[in-house]
Design a protein around this motif. Structure first.
Motif, PDB file in Angstrom:
ATOM      1  N   GLY A  26       6.746  -0.108 -13.214  1.00  0.00           N
ATOM      2  CA  GLY A  26       5.744  -0.870 -13.936  1.00  0.00           C
ATOM      3  C   GLY A  26       5.528  -2.267 -13.387  1.00  0.00           C
ATOM      4  N   TYR A  27       5.764  -2.461 -12.086  1.00  0.00           N
ATOM      5  CA  TYR A  27       5.663  -3.783 -11.486  1.00  0.00           C
ATOM      6  C   TYR A  27       4.203  -4.213 -11.350  1.00  0.00           C
ATOM      7  N   GLY A  28       3.962  -5.497 -11.525  1.00  0.00           N
ATOM      8  CA  GLY A  28       2.656  -6.068 -11.274  1.00  0.00           C
ATOM      9  C   GLY A  28       2.582  -6.615  -9.868  1.00  0.00           C
ATOM     10  N   LEU A  71       6.955   1.347  -7.288  1.00  0.00           N
ATOM     11  CA  LEU A  71       6.240   0.302  -8.012  1.00  0.00           C
ATOM     12  C   LEU A  71       5.635   0.843  -9.300  1.00  0.00           C
ATOM     13  N   ALA A  72       5.106   2.067  -9.239  1.00  0.00           N
ATOM     14  CA  ALA A  72       4.512   2.672 -10.433  1.00  0.00           C
ATOM     15  C   ALA A  72       5.576   2.979 -11.476  1.00  0.00           C
ATOM     16  N   ARG A  76      -0.413   3.432 -11.482  1.00  0.00           N
ATOM     17  CA  ARG A  76      -0.028   4.487 -12.417  1.00  0.00           C
ATOM     18  C   ARG A  76      -0.233   5.817 -11.728  1.00  0.00           C
ATOM     19  N   ARG A 116      -3.075  -9.885 -11.594  1.00  0.00           N
ATOM     20  CA  ARG A 116      -2.142  -8.905 -11.045  1.00  0.00           C
ATOM     21  C   ARG A 116      -2.647  -7.491 -11.312  1.00  0.00           C
ATOM     22  N   TRP A 117      -2.090  -6.543 -10.552  1.00  0.00           N
ATOM     23  CA  TRP A 117      -2.500  -5.144 -10.639  1.00  0.00           C
ATOM     24  C   TRP A 117      -1.275  -4.253 -10.777  1.00  0.00           C
ATOM     25  N   GLN A 118      -1.469  -3.095 -11.436  1.00  0.00           N
ATOM     26  CA  GLN A 118      -0.393  -2.118 -11.591  1.00  0.00           C
ATOM     27  C   GLN A 118      -0.843  -0.754 -11.090  1.00  0.00           C
ATOM     28  N   ALA A 137      -3.813  -5.878 -14.562  1.00  0.00           N
ATOM     29  CA  ALA A 137      -2.732  -6.108 -15.522  1.00  0.00           C
ATOM     30  C   ALA A 137      -2.770  -7.512 -16.106  1.00  0.00           C
TER      31      ALA A 137
END
Length: 259
Positions: free
Chosen positions: A198-200, A194-195, A242, A238-240, A234
């Motif tokens: 770059g998915y939200g 997911l990181a 890293r 939504r959240w991302q 994000a």
């Protein structure tokens, strides 16, 4: 008290078949507002992928008929056949005596009739693209595929399911990592994917990944740390993730000890 009873906040289902027709399996799950999950699945020796999709959805409808639900709940599936049949085609089939527009008998009529009888008012079906990184869809697919291969998946009945650990009839190797560790590894691998992409993530999807209650995450606003990842807002709710270069992130205090 009734108000303390956990509500179903997520539902997903999937089916699989080897050969189509051939050995098949189905899997589905329910997630609750307290963070718990219930999983279901089964197998048939000679079936089709569509029948397995319908069987999984029927199981969820039967469960949801007697469970408290979040008002925004929908059943997530990657089967357009299930969605279109249940939402569009079925009324026409019934008017025509269970015949299609071309006049041929409707396939899987027994399951369509059962689904229609089990219909839950106000509970829609929502399409999610298969194999797209959606955690619940991937989980249901893993359960279905395992059953189709004659394996016996370990299904969660209250605790978090994580990655399915499947067993065949043969004894498992003695050097396998404990199930809890394998489940944790699957979540960490998914977090990396997911990181990197770059998915939200929606708040619900994030809660499923980090195994934290929705109420805990709803209170968060700025960036925060989960294991080796920084979780940042994000936009649009939504959240991302890293990945930290040092890989030295600390587990949040409210996270369960087993990850």
């Amino acid at each position: 008290m009734a108000s303390d009873t956990p509500k179903v906040v997520a539902a997903a289902c999937d089916g699989a078949c080897s050969g189509n027709p051939g050995p098949g399996g189905w899997g589905c799950l329910l997630r609750f507002s307290d963070g718990s999950v219930r999983e279901f699945g089964g197998a048939e020796a000679n079936t089709t992928n569509n029948r397995m999709e319908l069987t999984a959805a029927l199981t969820l409808l039967e469960q949801l008929a007697v469970l408290p639900r979040d008002p925004s709940l929908s059943i997530r599936t990657d089967s357009k056949y299930l969605i279109d049949g249940f939402s569009k085609w079925i009324n026409g089939w019934k008017r025509k005596g269970w015949r299609t527009a071309s006049g041929s008998p409707v396939l899987n009529r027994d399951l369509w009739e059962a689904l229609d009888a089990a219909r839950v008012q106000g509970l829609p079906l929502t399409y999610v693209k298969g194999h797209s990184g959606d955690p619940d869809n991937d989980r249901c697919d893993a359960i279905a595929v395992a059953f189709s291969k004659g394996q016996i998946p370990k299904l969660a009945q209250g605790e978090y399911g994580g990655l399915m650990v499947s067993e065949s009839a043969a004894p498992a190797p003695v050097d396998l990592a404990p199930q809890g560790l394998q489940q944790l590894l699957s979540r960490l691998e998914l977090a990396d994917r997911l990181a990197q992409g770059g998915y939200g993530l929606s708040l619900l999807e994030l809660a499923q990944l980090v195994e934290m209650p929705l109420k805990t995450l709803e209170a968060r606003e700025g960036p925060w740390q989960w294991r080796d990842w920084e979780v940042t807002p994000a936009g649009d709710g939504r959240w991302q993730l890293r990945r930290e270069a040092s890989g030295s992130g600390q587990v949040q205090a409210e996270e369960r000890q087993d990850g």
